[in-house]
Design a protein around this motif. Sequence first.
Motif: not given
Length: 532
Positions: A172-197
């Motif tokens: 996709t165009p580099p001007s469009i940022p990409v992310t993943y959405a989940d409940v905040w507790e799951n971001w604490l369970r899988y903090p490695q996902m931050a490097s992917a978004v």
Amino acid sequence: MSSPSNNAASYGFAWLLLALTALTGGVWWWSVGRPVDLPDAPSARIACVSYAPFRKPGETPYNAKFIITPERIDEDLRALSQRFDCVRTYSQGNGLNAVPAIAARYHMQVLMGIWLGGVVKDNEKEVALGIATAQANPQTIRGIIVGNEVLLRGELSPKRLAEYIKTVRVATPPSIPVTYADVWENWLRYPQMASAVDFVTIHILPYWEDNPVATVDAVHHVEDVYERMQHVFPGKQLMIGETGWPSAGRLRRTAEPSIVNEARYLREFLRFAAQVHMPYNVIEAFDQPWKRAQEGTVGGYWGIFNSQAQPKFSMLGPVTEEPRWWLGWLAGAAGVILFIVVGAWPRTWHSARGWLALLLAGFAAGTATAWQLRKMMYACGPLWEWLLSSICLMLAVAVALALARRIAAHLADRYDSTEPASWWRFGSLFALVLYDILMAFNGRYMDFPMGLFALPCVAYAVFGLLTREHAMPSLEQRFLACAAPLLAVVPVVQEVGMNKIAWLWLGLNLLIALPVFVNWRRHAVRLQPQQA
């Protein structure tokens, strides 16, 4: 057979219970009609809102063949553009890939969702469609959300999810940022996902927390979580991808769904968001009837607009929970007329106390019936749900009416020798215990049908105070009378004693069970010398 009780205290308690029930019904309807002063929102406009167009009967995203027409999307977005600058979508299917192009007509931006699940073939199709949509609408799409709570559902591993995110980012165009959405507790369970978004998208829904938060404390909870996540992911942009409050449904501890509470939460949240200048998205634009099948009544009522696309409240000024509150009093008056006409014919007593008993019982029954009908309007969807609920309600009114005739005669000091069929109480107890079982073992998404069971439970409690049965209650009734309160304790414990409705539900179970216990004990004591 029954005989009249000469116990003055029993008569006093019977009058008290009738009066309290009638007063409670009248006061409740009056209270929901009072305007509640709330702090105003900083603006009537909202930055972004979740958009799912499945708001009409039978529409659901689970039907892959159902397509939302571009005309419907255009109609919705034209209306939403008056209040919102952005919409968030969750998938590319059902015709939703047309949203970015249509949103551009109304100068709106889109947080475009790509839905991921456990089926590889479906995921690949969704990703390919999302990439094509992004390439065609680079100016409209604010960001791409690859997957929504898929880790929470356990349908993908973090590694596989990261691969999908990378695939989308590369294509996709580099001007469009990409992310993943989940409940905040799951971001604490899988903090490695931050490097992917490119930025972290968290969901904070105080009502659905494992420890639900009351409305008055909900925004403070959001502040605490937001600050905590900023410390966990320093240097990473943070967005609240979902937050909101339901307007109807089951009370969870002290978290109560209502229109007033939804308005209070959103107004206070918008004030907080404006102060800290954070990006956010509110769930959701329209009420979604299809969600009731998944989450119970509450699932269908997170919208700022109802399913007819009408706003449920204003962002300024007082908010009223039920503007037509007077219908509850009108139903109470109708109940009085019904109970006096049916309950006093044929009449063998000539005392004002009998008329007063019918008046109180009729008003209480009418307001309770209106409460249950209002609940059915929110909770019932398919025709079979309406039919089943209506039949149960009519049976409950019939039992209350039959008992009111006898109660009036007793309170007028004229004993009514006719006795209600024993299966009436057995049937009421059986239905109550059946619902108790469902509430005890699968009650997370189930409502407490207070208006339905209040009728037979209160009626049998008053009747039991005024009579003494000559026959021992049947074994089945004794068993059900023991089971009902024990099962009703379970929701109280599950809600750690904080749910006021769970306590009231336990009270109804005790009201109908106590007369069985009293007569059981009385006959057990009487049988002992006979057996000796």
